[in-house]
Design a protein around this motif. Structure first.
Motif, PDB file in Angstrom:
ATOM      1  N   ILE A   2       0.840  -1.194   0.000  1.00  9.78           N
ATOM      2  CA  ILE A   2       0.000   0.000   0.000  1.00  9.78           C
ATOM      3  C   ILE A   2       0.874   1.243   0.000  1.00  9.78           C
ATOM      4  N   LEU A   3       2.188   1.018   0.145  1.00  2.92           N
ATOM      5  CA  LEU A   3       3.112   2.144   0.218  1.00  2.92           C
ATOM      6  C   LEU A   3       2.923   3.131  -0.929  1.00  2.92           C
ATOM      7  N   HIS A   4       2.620   2.590  -2.111  1.00  4.82           N
ATOM      8  CA  HIS A   4       2.574   3.467  -3.275  1.00  4.82           C
ATOM      9  C   HIS A   4       1.441   4.490  -3.193  1.00  4.82           C
ATOM     10  N   GLU A   5       0.469   4.237  -2.287  1.00  3.94           N
ATOM     11  CA  GLU A   5      -0.605   5.211  -2.129  1.00  3.94           C
ATOM     12  C   GLU A   5      -0.087   6.534  -1.559  1.00  3.94           C
ATOM     13  N   LEU A   6       1.142   6.497  -1.051  1.00  2.60           N
ATOM     14  CA  LEU A   6       1.737   7.711  -0.492  1.00  2.60           C
ATOM     15  C   LEU A   6       1.759   8.864  -1.488  1.00  2.60           C
ATOM     16  N   ILE A   7       1.973   8.541  -2.726  1.00  2.00           N
ATOM     17  CA  ILE A   7       1.994   9.589  -3.754  1.00  2.00           C
ATOM     18  C   ILE A   7       0.844   9.325  -4.721  1.00  2.00           C
ATOM     19  N   ASP A   8       0.051  10.366  -4.985  1.00  2.00           N
ATOM     20  CA  ASP A   8      -1.098  10.178  -5.870  1.00  2.00           C
ATOM     21  C   ASP A   8      -0.663   9.791  -7.270  1.00  2.00           C
ATOM     22  N   TYR A   9      -1.543   9.030  -7.933  1.00  2.00           N
ATOM     23  CA  TYR A   9      -1.238   8.509  -9.267  1.00  2.00           C
ATOM     24  C   TYR A   9      -0.968   9.657 -10.238  1.00  2.00           C
ATOM     25  N   ASP A  10      -1.824  10.701 -10.189  1.00  2.00           N
ATOM     26  CA  ASP A  10      -1.633  11.784 -11.166  1.00  2.00           C
ATOM     27  C   ASP A  10      -0.319  12.538 -10.932  1.00  2.00           C
ATOM     28  N   LEU A  11       0.050  12.668  -9.654  1.00  2.00           N
ATOM     29  CA  LEU A  11       1.320  13.341  -9.364  1.00  2.00           C
ATOM     30  C   LEU A  11       2.502  12.499  -9.868  1.00  2.00           C
ATOM     31  N   SER A 339       0.615   5.658 -18.924  1.00  2.00           N
ATOM     32  CA  SER A 339       1.714   5.344 -18.013  1.00  2.00           C
ATOM     33  C   SER A 339       1.623   3.897 -17.545  1.00  2.00           C
ATOM     34  N   SER A 340       2.603   3.510 -16.725  1.00  2.00           N
ATOM     35  CA  SER A 340       2.513   2.228 -16.026  1.00  2.00           C
ATOM     36  C   SER A 340       1.492   2.346 -14.901  1.00  2.00           C
ATOM     37  N   SER A 341       1.320   1.252 -14.192  1.00  2.00           N
ATOM     38  CA  SER A 341       0.391   1.268 -13.067  1.00  2.00           C
ATOM     39  C   SER A 341       0.962   2.128 -11.937  1.00  2.00           C
ATOM     40  N   HIS A 342       0.066   2.511 -11.043  1.00  2.00           N
ATOM     41  CA  HIS A 342       0.434   3.310  -9.875  1.00  2.00           C
ATOM     42  C   HIS A 342       1.644   2.703  -9.154  1.00  2.00           C
ATOM     43  N   GLN A 343       1.558   1.391  -8.912  1.00  2.00           N
ATOM     44  CA  GLN A 343       2.603   0.720  -8.148  1.00  2.00           C
ATOM     45  C   GLN A 343       3.958   0.731  -8.862  1.00  2.00           C
ATOM     46  N   THR A 344       3.935   0.418 -10.171  1.00  2.00           N
ATOM     47  CA  THR A 344       5.199   0.381 -10.916  1.00  2.00           C
ATOM     48  C   THR A 344       5.841   1.763 -10.950  1.00  2.00           C
ATOM     49  N   LEU A 345       5.029   2.798 -11.183  1.00  2.00           N
ATOM     50  CA  LEU A 345       5.588   4.153 -11.208  1.00  2.00           C
ATOM     51  C   LEU A 345       6.231   4.485  -9.871  1.00  2.00           C
ATOM     52  N   PHE A 346       5.570   4.070  -8.791  1.00  2.00           N
ATOM     53  CA  PHE A 346       6.104   4.369  -7.464  1.00  2.00           C
ATOM     54  C   PHE A 346       7.443   3.669  -7.236  1.00  2.00           C
ATOM     55  N   MET A 348       9.537   2.487  -9.393  1.00  2.00           N
ATOM     56  CA  MET A 348      10.589   3.014 -10.259  1.00  2.00           C
ATOM     57  C   MET A 348      11.070   4.379  -9.762  1.00  2.00           C
ATOM     58  N   LEU A 349      10.151   5.137  -9.176  1.00  2.00           N
ATOM     59  CA  LEU A 349      10.555   6.445  -8.645  1.00  2.00           C
ATOM     60  C   LEU A 349      11.506   6.269  -7.458  1.00  2.00           C
ATOM     61  N   VAL A 350      11.151   5.337  -6.573  1.00  2.00           N
ATOM     62  CA  VAL A 350      12.019   5.084  -5.419  1.00  2.00           C
ATOM     63  C   VAL A 350      13.412   4.671  -5.908  1.00  2.00           C
ATOM     64  N   ALA A 351      13.439   3.746  -6.881  1.00  2.00           N
ATOM     65  CA  ALA A 351      14.729   3.288  -7.405  1.00  2.00           C
ATOM     66  C   ALA A 351      15.504   4.450  -8.018  1.00  2.00           C
ATOM     67  N   THR A 352      14.799   5.313  -8.744  1.00  2.00           N
ATOM     68  CA  THR A 352      15.471   6.442  -9.387  1.00  2.00           C
ATOM     69  C   THR A 352      16.018   7.408  -8.345  1.00  2.00           C
ATOM     70  N   LEU A 353      15.230   7.658  -7.303  1.00  2.00           N
ATOM     71  CA  LEU A 353      15.683   8.590  -6.273  1.00  2.00           C
ATOM     72  C   LEU A 353      16.909   8.055  -5.545  1.00  2.00           C
TER      73      LEU A 353
ATOM     74  N   PHE B  93       7.622  -6.086 -17.012  1.00  2.00           N
ATOM     75  CA  PHE B  93       8.850  -6.446 -17.708  1.00  2.00           C
ATOM     76  C   PHE B  93       9.793  -5.260 -17.880  1.00  2.00           C
ATOM     77  N   GLY B  94       9.221  -4.057 -18.044  1.00  2.00           N
ATOM     78  CA  GLY B  94      10.064  -2.884 -18.265  1.00  2.00           C
ATOM     79  C   GLY B  94      10.888  -2.527 -17.044  1.00  2.00           C
ATOM     80  N   ALA B  95      10.315  -2.777 -15.850  1.00  2.00           N
ATOM     81  CA  ALA B  95      10.986  -2.332 -14.623  1.00  2.00           C
ATOM     82  C   ALA B  95      12.388  -2.927 -14.458  1.00  2.00           C
ATOM     83  N   PRO B  96      12.549  -4.259 -14.563  1.00  2.00           N
ATOM     84  CA  PRO B  96      13.913  -4.774 -14.418  1.00  2.00           C
ATOM     85  C   PRO B  96      14.859  -4.252 -15.494  1.00  2.00           C
TER      86      PRO B  96
END
Lengths: 386, 540
Positions: A2-11, A339-346, A348-353, B93-96
């Motif tokens: 549920i962590l990804h709910e921390l940031i809204d999907y549109d944001l 975009s990707s799903s809410h969870q994937t975007l979240f 990937m954002l954490v990984a990027t940060l 699949f894109g994530a990894p």
């Protein structure tokens, strides 16, 4: 989770739209000068020693720079799968040419100076030229086409279909406006490469780079202004109809799109975005002045700001569109529906940060270790030099 | 094979991926080997170890360039040729793939430049750190790519979303710690280490045969044999682990590899030899070893392993269930948002079989209109052609065991026989250089061909995964890639051979200075001084 709910999907979508821009700009700023250097190679360096100097100005860093491109591909795949699916298969032959150029380039860097043979080296020099100039041109052509809309449609299963097949599709990409943007993009990266060479090399090579960079800088300015005017008066834009759901499911067919008279009408609604083209133009002008005056560090910096401004002006003008469809506007891909799903975007954002600062730190460290001019002596003394 | 979009896309993927994987294993293994050599250099300060690092590093660089270049094709090919696949599973699949860029490839590519250019600009420790970062980067890169590939074999942590017509991630943790992906990762990197070990061993053996660069070659053989023995053992043991995960997730692949038509009561036997006959559904002239398959496949003597015929019956059930799911999906899509709870529940129940309904799309536009014959045909498609799998697997395993034998032999000679190698063994080491590449390609063939007819097992059929392209598009790029890659291959082999023939750059002056300075510390294992000429028997 549920962590990804921390940031809204549109944001998250806006953040990833911005990150997409960061990656493209990162690519243009770093690999951009590699491509510019490649395109300039046969013209600024005449003797073998001169050419080796030019090649070795980017020798240790082009490999890392190129990862911006690969990471860009991966990030589009992860964060904007429909964009990845539609654009790469839609620009099929153009993509193939870019791939060919980008495959030749690493090999040319590594292999060129490994044989003492004039023909061998000359062939690889032309490979480096093509590996720099061709992608720089095609990236611009692609942007020119995106601004006009691309002829695709999505089936209800979201399978992407294109109008026209094979070379007809490819020939369609090469329209006058797109070619103008292509030439502008090539000139911009050549100028960037010239600024880099004058920063890293000395003597006659640097002098030639400055005069070639001045010419290409002027072409860049002219191309950018002309493309802006063309966009204002000759090309119709796109807009979302009322039913926008910024945090809705990623299905482009759920939203309606209308054609507008011009993309530039958004400058009335959001005048602040004029900062981007303003910065772009300022940067391009300062580069030309800097090259004339022989300033090194600040010229490179202005070149970066110019590219930053030019690329962001395209993104901001089109927002929220990412890939408009000329064939079926409803299929257009926008920030809100591709975009990707809410969870994937979240995630990937954490990984990027976490990793982007690390990447920037070690990249900066590598550039620092390699700081300074490359001379002919460096090239002949180092057995690992290209 | 008729040349349609699907077959051409598959052919292109197979060629470009297998070509890419000619360079990857050597990159994976050699990066570690040179990092080990440089570690010894930093610890002992002996110049010879730096020469070794530089020499093998040069060959690493030539190989790395093409590995990177052909890897670019892989990253973009999904979008170009496999557009619907990219849309349908890109969320997972894109994530990894993106993480591979962020975590691994950036590291590897940024520091590889410094590896070559940084010798005079960095301290010894600093340069060693750079070398290890390159090695870690390339191995991490393999981890993320195999997480992506492992998900295609065993799609965990994801669910279908009717609104977006695609799979979406439900648990990143499950995707990352997918047991199939983890088993594949260790198996694949071990295979890379074996490849590098065989390569270093073979080239060094050639130097010994020619009496050139003897010091460098003997030390290299010692490194290669010890590193190679550990890796060869791990590649076989961890390959067995892959087999174990396959039984949990891809029963059909395992049954096809085994040519096992009927379910066998536990513990199943392993078929060493046989001639699989797809038409008659039997494996002729089979030679069995009792119990072995049961142990590999289930880690027990009491669990049954299902055979092909039973699995085909299951597949037919799943196609029927998939049609129900497809019907529910169409209703959900039509009513958008106002779907009745019933239909949603039906979809929940049968959604896992949706992919099986898509198998019918090859034969009929709407799976709901499928005839009995078409349903049977779709179920039959879940079985790949058996004999190529059966034989590739056996050849790969045989090669795997041969690596253990070769490495064990050289390890023994190196550790207990004073680094003296008979000429026949050295010639043997040169001759087996190509074998790890053959084994690696066979391994990928088994993994990917065995997954057919799916791109994502049980989720998305290969036939549906392609882009909207024309045959000319694909033919043009296919011919382009073949021409291009052939030229690259010739150029790379030419350079490799040139630099192997040329041998390491020996800084004689530096070596002698160092030797003179440290003479009081140096004694070779036979008690003589370091400058004593080699005895008769030490000379190869």
């Amino acid at each position: 989770m549920i962590l990804h709910e921390l940031i809204d999907y549109d944001l998250l979508r806006i953040i990833w739209w911005a990150l997409l821009g960061v990656l493209l700009i990162g690519f243009a700023l770093t690999d951009g000068f590699d491509m510019g250097v490649g395109a300039l190679l046969p013209f600024v360096a005449k003797t073998d020693a001169e050419r080796r100097v030019v090649i070795n100005t980017v020798g240790p860093v082009w490999e890392g720079n190129q990862v911006w491109f690969i990471l860009g591909g991966g990030a589009i795949f992860a964060a904007w799968p429909p964009l990845y699916a539609v654009s790469f298969s839609g620009f099929y032959l153009a993509m193939f040419i870019i791939l060919a150029a980008l495959i030749v380039r690493p090999v040319a860097f590594k292999f060129r100076s490994k044989r003492q043979n004039v023909r061998w080296r000359k062939s690889w020099d032309w490979a480096l030229f093509a590996g720099g100039a061709v992608p720089a041109l095609i990236f611009g052509v692609a942007v020119g086409n995106v601004l006009q809309g691309v002829p695709f449609e999505l089936t209800p299963d979201l399978f992407a279909r294109y109008e026209g097949a094979f070379y007809a599709k490819f020939a369609g990409l090469l329209n006058p406006f797109a070619l103008l943007v292509g030439v502008m993009s090539l000139a911009m990266l050549v100028t960037h490469g010239a600024a880099w060479i004058s920063f890293k090399a000395e003597g006659v090579v640097a002098t030639r780079a400055r005069s070639m960079g001045t010419i290409s800088g002027l072409v860049t300015i002219g191309g950018y202004v002309l493309a802006g005017l063309w966009l204002a008066y000759g090309i119709s834009g796109y807009a979302l109809a009322e039913n926008i759901v910024p945090d809705g499911p990623s299905n482009p067919l759920y939203s309606d799109v209308v054609r507008t008279s011009s993309w530039l009408s958004v400058y009335g609604e959001r005048p602040w975005i004029a900062l981007a083209p303003g910065l772009g133009l300022l940067g391009m002008i300062m580069v030309v002045l800097g090259l004339r005056a022989g300033r090194e560090g600040s010229t490179l910096l202005w070149s970066k700001l110019g590219i930053f401004g030019a690329i962001s002006s395209v993104g901001l003008t089109m927002f929220p569109f990412i890939l408009p469809s000329s064939l079926d506007p409803r299929s257009s891909l926008t920030v809100w529906d591709s975009s990707s799903s809410h969870q994937t975007l979240f995630i990937m954002l954490v990984a990027t940060l976490i990793f982007m600062p690390i990447i920037l730190t070690y990249t900066a460290w590598v550039y620092r270790v390699l700081w300074g001019k490359v001379t002919e002596a460096d090239v002949t003394d180092n057995h690992s030099a290209y | 094979m008729e040349l349609d979009i699907v077959e051409l896309s598959r052919l292109q993927f197979a060629l470009t991926a297998m070509y890419h994987f000619l360079f990857v294993p050597l990159t994976l293994g050699l990066s570690i080997v040179i990092a080990i050599m440089e570690t010894v250099y930093v610890m002992t300060r002996r110049p010879i170890w730096r020469q070794m690092t530089k020499f093998w590093g040069l060959l690493f660089g030539i190989n790395f360039a093409i590995g990177v270049a052909t890897g670019i094709t892989m990253e973009f090919q999904f979008g170009m040729n496999w557009s619907y696949f990219s849309h349908y599973v890109g969320d997972i699949f894109g994530a990894p793939l993106a993480l591979e860029g962020l975590m691994a490839f950036f590291l590897e590519a940024t520091f590889v430049g410094l590896f070559f250019f940084g010798w005079d600009k960095l301290s010894r420790i600093g340069h060693l750190a750079v070398t290890w970062l390159v090695a870690i980067g390339s191995n991490f890169s393999a981890l993320w790519i195999l997480i992506a590939n492992g998900w295609m074999q065993n799609p965990v942590g994801a669910v279908f979303n009717p609104d977006t017509m695609r799979m979406e991630m439900t648990s990143f943790f499950d995707v990352m710690f997918n047991p199939v992906a983890q088993a594949k990762f260790v198996h694949t990197v071990s295979a890379g280490y074996v490849t590098a070990a065989v390569f270093v061993l073979g080239v060094s053996a050639w130097y010994l045969l020619k009496g050139r660069h003897v010091e460098l070659a003997r030390r290299s053989i010692t490194v290669a044999a010890s590193f190679g023995l550990a890796s060869a053992l791990s590649v076989v043991i961890l390959g067995d682990e892959s087999g174990y995960s396959a039984t949990l997730n891809q029963k059909m692949k395992l049954a096809a590899i085994e040519g096992m038509w009927e379910s066998e009561p536990a513990p199943a036997a392993f078929t060493v030899f046989g001639v699989p006959d797809q038409e008659a559904r039997e494996t002729k002239y089979a030679v069995h070893i009792p119990y072995v398959m049961g142990l590999i496949g289930t880690r027990s003597l009491t669990t049954d392993i299902p055979g092909i015929n039973d699995l085909l019956d299951v597949a037919q059930e799943r196609v029927r269930s998939g049609i129900i799911a497809y019907d529910a999906l169409m209703t959900i899509r039509k009513d958008r948002g106002n779907t009745s709870a019933d239909v949603r529940a039906t979809f929940e129940e049968h959604g896992n079989d949706l992919g099986y309904a898509f198998l019918l799309k090859r034969y009929v536009d709407d799976p709901r209109d499928a005839s009995e014959a078409q349903i049977a045909q779709a179920a039959n498609d879940t079985l790949p052609t058996v004999w190529p799998l059966f034989w590739s697997f056996r050849l790969m395993v045989a090669l795997g065991f041969s690596f253990i034998a070769v490495m064990a032999y050289f390890f023994w000679r190196s550790s207990f026989r004073g680094q003296v190698y008979p000429r026949w063994a050295l010639w043997g080491a040169v001759a087996v250089i190509p074998t790890p590449w053959i084994a690696a390609e066979l391994g990928w063939f088994v993994a990917e061909y065995g997954r057919q007819p799916w791109t994502v097992d049980g989720v998305l059929p290969t036939a549906l995964s392609v882009s909207h392209l024309s045959v000319q598009d694909l033919l043009l790029t296919l011919v382009g890639f073949i021409a291009f890659y052939t030229v690259l291959f010739i150029v790379e082999m030419g350079l490799m051979l040139k630099y192997i023939r040329k041998g390491p750059f020996e800084d004689v002056e530096e070596t002698e200075k160092w030797m003179a300075k440290h003479q009081h510390q140096l004694r070779t294992h036979d008690g003589k001084g370091p400058f004593a000429p080699l005895s008769e028997e030490q000379l190869p």
